[in-house]
Scaffold this active site. Structure first.
Site, PDB file in Angstrom:
ATOM      1  N   GLY A  14      38.917  41.050  52.626  1.00 53.52           N
ATOM      2  CA  GLY A  14      37.785  40.144  52.771  1.00 53.52           C
ATOM      3  C   GLY A  14      38.035  38.949  53.667  1.00 53.52           C
ATOM      4  O   GLY A  14      38.716  39.033  54.689  1.00 53.52           O
ATOM      5  N   SER A 138      31.425  26.626  47.980  1.00 55.09           N
ATOM      6  CA  SER A 138      30.095  27.226  47.984  1.00 55.09           C
ATOM      7  C   SER A 138      29.035  26.145  47.836  1.00 55.09           C
ATOM      8  O   SER A 138      29.209  25.189  47.073  1.00 55.09           O
ATOM      9  CB  SER A 138      29.954  28.232  46.834  1.00 55.09           C
ATOM     10  OG  SER A 138      28.628  28.708  46.742  1.00 55.09           O
ATOM     11  N   TYR A 162      30.968  30.884  38.036  1.00 57.26           N
ATOM     12  CA  TYR A 162      31.334  30.826  39.452  1.00 57.26           C
ATOM     13  C   TYR A 162      30.894  29.508  40.083  1.00 57.26           C
ATOM     14  O   TYR A 162      31.671  28.842  40.780  1.00 57.26           O
ATOM     15  CB  TYR A 162      30.722  32.003  40.198  1.00 57.26           C
ATOM     16  CG  TYR A 162      31.021  31.975  41.680  1.00 57.26           C
ATOM     17  CD1 TYR A 162      32.256  32.386  42.163  1.00 57.26           C
ATOM     18  CD2 TYR A 162      30.069  31.518  42.592  1.00 57.26           C
ATOM     19  CE1 TYR A 162      32.538  32.344  43.518  1.00 57.26           C
ATOM     20  CE2 TYR A 162      30.343  31.475  43.955  1.00 57.26           C
ATOM     21  CZ  TYR A 162      31.578  31.887  44.403  1.00 57.26           C
ATOM     22  OH  TYR A 162      31.864  31.833  45.746  1.00 57.26           O
TER      23      TYR A 162
END
Length: 287
Positions: A14, A138, A162
């Site tokens: 990734g 994020s 998360y």
């Protein structure tokens, strides 16, 4: 830049593998850290094809804090200094569960383990002028409760866990910047965007969204460029504690930069990990 050492966690696949490859292409010596040995070795071989010096794969599973400590020992044994720590390892799971260390798995992999590693190698980062820490963050970051990092009150994982872990990443960068000042290693946080990887493959809504709107998801190489730019470019040292959306600095919301919340999180994290694990190099509140 052949003497420049970059450690990339979550580098077996990734975004992490692509970032390691890009850093190798830019001339850095790359230490790739990941838990899947076969994929980690494959990623390391790919870096070796473009880098001026052979890369170093080191297996470590962030669901085991002992592995984080062993990783620190390996780095201290082999390197007099580290220029860049790309703290990219992360997980999204739909099931609430505790690791063998007694922490909720998302909290440990995304927050506690990177926090511990950063502190354990802080002396190596401080040994090089212009050292930096780049965290994968994020823009979804929210919902953190420093007094309930393991989410024991709800016993729910998924996107809530998360998002809370990503808020922790942003707040750690803010507080770390305040602790170390302009002379210390510079922390930043980067939201790489929505990327074409297997991330969150256990989430049916996310898989459905990805299939319905594939054009919203960028190639992994694009995300890697953003992390690599912070690892090597001027933005990575000129904006301590900042949050970036790709390569663009964003004006952080209060929940991402609140100094009081950041300090509470820092203290709660130190308590969760304990002094025996944190070690002498760890930058502490008040230092």
């Amino acid at each position: 830049m052949t003497d420049t050492v970059a450690v990339v966690t979550g580098a077996s696949a990734g975004i992490g593998a692509a970032t390691a490859l890009e850093l190798g292409r830019r001339g850095l010596h790359v230490v790739l850290v990941g838990r899947d040995e076969e994929r980690l070795l494959a990623a390391s071989r790919a870096v070796d094809e473009v880098a001026p010096t052979p890369s170093r794969p080191v297996r470590a599973d962030f669901t085991r804090l002992d592995d984080v400590e062993e990783l620190s020992r390996v780095l201290h044994g082999d390197y007099p200094g580290i220029d860049v720590l790309v703290s990219n390892a992360g997980v999204h799971t739909t099931r609430w569960e505790l690791t063998g260390d007694g922490h909720e798995i998302t909290n440990q992999v995304n927050h506690l383990a990177p926090f511990l590693l950063t502190g354990l190698v802080w002396d190596l980062l401080s040994a090089r002028p212009g050292g930096r820490v780049v965290q994968t963050g994020s823009l979804l970051a929210e919902g953190l409760d420093p007094e309930d990092l393991n989410r024991t009150r709800s016993r729910r994982a998924g996107w809530g866990a998360y998002k809370a872990s990503k808020q922790a990443n942003a707040l750690v960068a803010v507080h770390l910047a305040g602790l170390t000042g302009p002379a210390g290693p510079v922390p930043t946080c980067c939201h790489p965007g929505m990327v074409r990887t297997t991330f969150a493959s256990g989430s049916l809504p996310y898989r459905t969204f990805r299939r319905a709107f594939p054009f919203l998801f960028q190639p992994v190489e694009t995300a890697a460029l953003a992390l690599a730019d912070l690892a090597t470019g001027e933005d990575g040292v000129n904006h301590p504690g900042a949050l970036f959306n790709g390569t663009k600095r964003v004006r952080s919301l209060k929940r991402w930069r609140d100094p009081t919340l950041a300090r509470r999180l820092w203290e709660a994290t130190e308590r969760a990990l304990g002094n025996d694990r944190l070690g002498p190099a760890h930058p502490r509140v008040g230092t």
